[in-house]
Design an enzyme around this catalytic site. Structure first.
Site, PDB file in Angstrom:
ATOM      1  N   SER A 136       0.856  -1.193   0.000  1.00  0.00           N
ATOM      2  CA  SER A 136       0.000   0.000   0.000  1.00  0.00           C
ATOM      3  C   SER A 136       0.884   1.234   0.000  1.00  0.00           C
ATOM      4  O   SER A 136       2.039   1.193   0.438  1.00  0.00           O
ATOM      5  CB  SER A 136      -0.869   0.007   1.261  1.00  0.00           C
ATOM      6  OG  SER A 136      -1.587   1.226   1.371  1.00  0.00           O
ATOM      7  N   TYR A 149      -2.124   0.810  10.668  1.00  0.00           N
ATOM      8  CA  TYR A 149      -2.138   0.241   9.308  1.00  0.00           C
ATOM      9  C   TYR A 149      -0.833   0.534   8.579  1.00  0.00           C
ATOM     10  O   TYR A 149      -0.272  -0.353   7.922  1.00  0.00           O
ATOM     11  CB  TYR A 149      -3.339   0.819   8.548  1.00  0.00           C
ATOM     12  CG  TYR A 149      -3.510   0.280   7.147  1.00  0.00           C
ATOM     13  CD1 TYR A 149      -3.710  -1.076   6.914  1.00  0.00           C
ATOM     14  CD2 TYR A 149      -3.495   1.139   6.052  1.00  0.00           C
ATOM     15  CE1 TYR A 149      -3.883  -1.562   5.626  1.00  0.00           C
ATOM     16  CE2 TYR A 149      -3.667   0.658   4.755  1.00  0.00           C
ATOM     17  CZ  TYR A 149      -3.851  -0.688   4.545  1.00  0.00           C
ATOM     18  OH  TYR A 149      -4.020  -1.175   3.271  1.00  0.00           O
TER      19      TYR A 149
HETATM   20  C1  8X3 Z   1      -5.026   1.954   1.346  1.00  0.00           C
HETATM   21  C2  8X3 Z   1      -4.342   3.272   1.253  1.00  0.00           C
HETATM   22  O1  8X3 Z   1      -4.332   5.663   2.176  1.00  0.00           O
HETATM   23  O2  8X3 Z   1      -6.167   4.240   2.898  1.00  0.00           O
HETATM   24  O3  8X3 Z   1      -4.138   0.880   1.327  1.00  0.00           O
HETATM   25  O4  8X3 Z   1      -3.954   3.906   3.750  1.00  0.00           O
HETATM   26  S1  8X3 Z   1      -4.725   4.294   2.598  1.00  0.00           S
END
Ligand code: 8X3
Length: 250
Positions: A136, A149
């Site tokens: 990501s 995340y």
């Molecule tokens: C998703 C991108 O910007 O929502 O993997 O973290 S973000």
């Protein structure tokens, strides 16, 4: 031509029940792969496998026995797409829900490691394999409320780099495809615990966020380069997104 060469090449896609995973399974099948669709939701992957002439194997990447069963069913694997993952919450560091953070590390990083480790014999058995890890832009950029995340997706990037070093000399390529803003049915909805309004707000006013098929196209391109061509990483974003915080909204 040997009989081995006439057999379809096998691809395994985790998280294949929806979004980028399902689109990738379809795209790889369209390229002639026999696709093993792996995910927790059996009904969904059975329907997908029937649609694309693939195989459905119920699999939870956070569960060792489940991943062992996947590996037992796949003796040879040419393409592994580690797609299972996701985000929960947008809590700041000073309010971190550690259970959510632990889950994100478990599914995004340890799940990827568990599946890759279990399928390495099958990847080696193919004689010419590629692992595509779905990272990501969250593995490149920090943003407020994102650390649980972003830390996990930075982990995906680093595990990918490490694997490439450790497997150097073997006919196994390691690639990472790192999407930015992708509008799928579930990513933001899961992140906001089912709050559709909050999920929709992520994409508000953005002219054409990426869709799952855009990322599937990139993954399939990476996975179908000639064997000697290694795409280390591919960052893919919508035109409207220049950086995590720099998103043009009308
Ligand atoms: C998703 C991108 O910007 O929502 O993997 O973290 S973000």
């Amino acid at each position: 031509m040997t009989s081995e060469q006439t057999l379809p090449r096998t691809a395994v896609v985790t998280g294949a029940s929806s979004g980028i995973g399902a689109a990738t399974a379809r795209a790889l099948a369209a390229q002639g792969f026999r696709v093993v669709c792996a995910a927790r939701r059996t009904e969904r992957i059975e329907a997908l496998a029937a649609e694309i002439g693939g195989v459905a194997i119920t699999c939870d990447v956070t569960d060792q026995a489940s991943v062992d069963a996947l590996a037992a069913a796949v003796p040879t694997c040419h393409v592994l797409v580690n797609n299972a993952g996701g985000a929960v919450g947008v809590d700041r560091v000073d309010g971190a829900d550690l259970d959510g953070w632990r889950h994100m590390y478990d599914i995004n990083v340890l799940g990827l490691v568990r599946v890759t480790k279990a399928l390495l014999p099958a990847l080696r058995a193919s004689g010419d394999a590629i692992v595509v890890n779905v990272g990501s832009t969250a593995g490149r950029w920090a943003y407020e409320g994102g650390a649980g995340y972003t830390a996990a997706k930075h982990g995906v990037k680093v595990v990918s780099e490490t694997l490439r070093l450790e497997l150097n000399g073997e006919p196994i390529r390691i690639s990472e495809v790192a999407p930015g803003m992708v509008r799928t049915d579930e990513f933001s909805l899961v992140r906001f615990d089912g709050d559709q309004a909050k999920a929709d707000a992520v994409y508000a006013g953005v002219d054409q966020p990426l869709v799952a098929e855009d990322v599937a196209d990139a993954i399939t391109w990476v996975a179908t380069r000639p064997s000697h061509v290694d795409i280390d990483e591919l960052v893919i974003k919508p035109r409207a997104q220049a950086a995590a915080h720099k998103v043009h909204r009308s």
